[in-house]
Design a protein around this motif. Structure first.
Motif, PDB file in Angstrom:
ATOM      1  N   TRP A  45      57.154  28.154  43.015  1.00 47.35           N
ATOM      2  CA  TRP A  45      56.869  28.769  43.636  1.00 47.35           C
ATOM      3  C   TRP A  45      56.257  28.055  44.663  1.00 47.35           C
ATOM      4  O   TRP A  45      55.961  27.553  46.139  1.00 47.35           O
ATOM      5  N   THR A  46      54.731  28.576  44.216  1.00 41.90           N
ATOM      6  CA  THR A  46      53.193  28.232  45.318  1.00 41.90           C
ATOM      7  C   THR A  46      53.213  27.592  44.313  1.00 41.90           C
ATOM      8  O   THR A  46      51.968  28.364  43.023  1.00 41.90           O
ATOM      9  N   GLN A 101      50.715  35.320  55.612  1.00 42.03           N
ATOM     10  CA  GLN A 101      50.871  34.421  55.867  1.00 42.03           C
ATOM     11  C   GLN A 101      50.655  34.501  57.342  1.00 42.03           C
ATOM     12  O   GLN A 101      50.078  33.582  58.346  1.00 42.03           O
ATOM     13  N   THR A 107      45.290  33.016  51.186  1.00 42.11           N
ATOM     14  CA  THR A 107      45.523  33.053  49.352  1.00 42.11           C
ATOM     15  C   THR A 107      46.076  34.680  49.055  1.00 42.11           C
ATOM     16  O   THR A 107      45.172  35.189  50.148  1.00 42.11           O
ATOM     17  N   ASN A 130      54.271  29.800  51.874  1.00 42.73           N
ATOM     18  CA  ASN A 130      53.579  28.178  51.825  1.00 42.73           C
ATOM     19  C   ASN A 130      51.873  28.326  51.587  1.00 42.73           C
ATOM     20  O   ASN A 130      50.884  27.626  51.873  1.00 42.73           O
ATOM     21  N   PRO A 132      49.457  30.143  48.278  1.00 45.89           N
ATOM     22  CA  PRO A 132      49.369  30.222  46.780  1.00 45.89           C
ATOM     23  C   PRO A 132      49.559  32.162  47.087  1.00 45.89           C
ATOM     24  O   PRO A 132      49.485  32.962  47.857  1.00 45.89           O
TER      25      PRO A 132
END
Length: 565
Positions: A45-46, A101, A107, A130, A132
């Protein structure tokens, strides 16, 4: 063209030999110091950088006062271009990540007071995130605040480590040395027994040895093992302490036997003294005290992960050696019956029982790892890491354990071990011991049966580890070890034209001696009148040590025959 093909092959091998773990490292630093902590993420995923140098460093903002399920109360300018730490709860991971995000964060770290699990979301949500995303222990963040106070900079990275860890090589070496020494010791004892005490070459049976002659007894024996395993599954929390005590007593006795045998070979002086007409050996007393102390230390510190595995492996090797020397299979027929039944037993309780258990975990794995070791039993790509220190869960002393040396980074989340069940050593080892004794019976100077069976065991172990690495799952090692050793032994006997003797074993030696004419048949008179008679029926509890062996044999054989990477 050939160079390109070789490059592709090498690239594929290198890729296959690497593991991308779900555990990763959070590196926190300032101008004066740095610390590393465990985090759990979802690589599909990340994904994170695989090296520290390539990881991007961001300032860390403490927002543990919120769960960040929405933008309320958060100033975008404060978090833009920075890593955030928020609390777990109230909404799912993808919602938190999308809010972070939208605020411009780079992060997202989610501090958890409960179990750390691999973060996941609905398939439709994966593409929306998008940045981490990872979970960390809340107590780790509190510790970091105390260490750094302010100005924290963070890097997240997930180093890979090779599948072929050094621990597997060490485990293979332990297994091979134990099986080889156990078989050699059994053959040496058989040779001494055949030669007698030098007074006419009379064969003498060792009253400490336990013989298996009857197929019916073998079937009953395996049935009792199945019952014992099911009993352990339902009453684990009570039975585990009973097994630990028995193991301490039995392993101390086994360690004494092994070291005493080495001292006899080295002709170490024993010394003696008498008290009221009772003779005592100074060497035996000192050795017994040392062995008991080692077993007691293991019993007291058995849950200390960092170093106690050394003592457990030492006691385990001694136990396996003494077991292979003490328990004897009378012929190849008994070997085939016992090993085949145990193979079916192993496969059934590893592969079939998950279809009947509530949590989908095999009974064998549940008993071997303990009901509390949920993180070790997690299947697939999911990882579970405790967020708070937990009381150590009791585990059965049934496996050799070696830490994974190439995974020290992941050990921030907990020690990781490669394990091998005692049964994977003892069960094929009994066949190796029989082959070693048969070499003595037929005067094979090259020990062809013993050596070929040891080689077959080595090949079976290599195949076990190969399948385990390719599948990424622990394997019931007997599934590979039993066919390799049985087929190799049968092929050698067939090629040498000795299958009839090899199949009948001790019974054949009594009825139609193939030994040197200067030697008496094994157990003369005793077996000729009753081939199915065992020494245990004559003197089952001749001493405390014999009692422990007689009681512990059924317990040992249900020990987990399952290896894990």
């Amino acid at each position: 063209m050939e160079r390109a093909v070789r490059l592709i092959i090498l690239s594929v091998v290198f890729y296959v030999s690497q593991i991308n773990c779900q555990e990763a490292i959070l590196h926190i630093s300032n101008e004066r110091t740095n610390r590393e902590y465990c985090i759990v993420y979802n690589q599909s995923w990340t994904p994170l950088s695989q090296t520290f140098d390539k990881a991007t460093q961001y300032p860390l903002v403490n927002m543990t006062s919120t769960v960040l399920c929405n933008t309320s109360g958060v100033i975008p300018a404060v978090v833009k271009g920075k890593a955030l730490v928020v609390m777990r709860g109230d909404c799912d991971f993808s919602q938190k990540a999308q809010v972070a995000q939208s605020l411009g964060a780079t992060t997202l770290l989610i501090a958890s007071k409960t179990l750390l699990i691999t973060p996941s979301a609905n398939d439709s949500e994966y593409a929306k995130v998008n940045i981490p995303l990872a979970l960390m222990r809340y107590r780790d963040f509190i510790e970091a605040q105390q260490v750094f106070s302010e100005g924290m900079q963070v890097k997240l990275y997930a180093p890979t480590y090779p599948k072929i860890d050094v621990s597997l090589v060490v485990m293979l070496l332990i297994a091979m040395v134990t099986v080889t020494l156990g078989g050699f010791w059994s053959g040496a004892c058989e040779r001494d027994r055949m030669n007698g005490d030098g007074d006419g070459g009379e064969s003498k049976a060792d009253p400490k040895e336990l013989f298996l002659y009857s197929p019916l007894k073998v079937v009953i024996f395996v049935a009792l093992m199945c019952g014992m395993l099911v009993l352990m599954y339902y009453f684990y929390n009570v039975m585990v302490y009973f097994i630990i005590v028995i193991f301490c007593l039995a392993s101390a006795s086994a360690l004494f036997s092994c070291i005493d045998a080495v001292m006899e070979i080295l002709s170490c002086p024993s010394g003696s003294f008498s008290i009221k007409s009772c003779n005592f050996s100074v060497r035996s007393l000192i050795l017994a005290a040392v062995c008991i102390c080692i077993a007691v230390v293991w019993g007291v510190y058995r849950n200390e992960e960092r170093w106690i595995w050394i003592l457990q492996d030492l006691l385990g090797v001694a136990f396996c050696l003494n077991f292979m020397k003490t328990v004897s299979l009378s012929n190849f027929k008994i070997c085939v019956i016992l090993l085949s039944l145990l193979l079916l037993y192993d496969v059934f309780f590893v592969f079939i029982t998950p279809f009947f258990t509530k949590n989908g975990v095999s009974i064998m794995v549940q008993v071997a790892l303990g009901p509390e070791a949920s993180g070790e039993k997690t299947q697939g790509n999911m990882v579970e890491v405790p967020a708070e220190p937990q009381a150590p869960s009791e585990k059965l002393p049934v496996v050799m354990r070696v830490p994974r040396f190439s995974a020290w980074a992941q050990n921030l989340c907990g020690m990781q071990f490669s394990i091998l069940g005692y049964g994977d050593i003892i069960i094929p080892g009994l066949l190796v011991a029989y082959c070693s004794r048969f070499d003595v019976w037929v005067n094979s100077s090259k020990k062809v049966y013993f050596i070929s069976c040891c080689i077959a065991y080595l090949l079976g172990m290599i195949v076990t580890f190969a399948v385990m690495l390719l599948s990424g799952m622990g394997q019931p090692a007997l599934l590979y070890l039993v066919p390799f050793t049985l087929i190799a032994s049968a092929v050698v006997a067939g090629c040498r034209g000795e299958m009839r003797q090899f199949w009948a074993g001790t019974t054949y030696m009594v009825r139609r001696p193939v030994l040197d004419s200067s030697r008496e048949p094994l157990l003369p008179g005793l077996l000729s009148s009753n081939p199915d008679l065992t020494l245990t029926s004559l003197s089952p509890f001749y001493s405390a040590a014999a009692f422990l062996r007689a009681f512990f044999c059924p317990l040992l054989f249900f020990f987990w025959g399952h290896s894990s990477p």
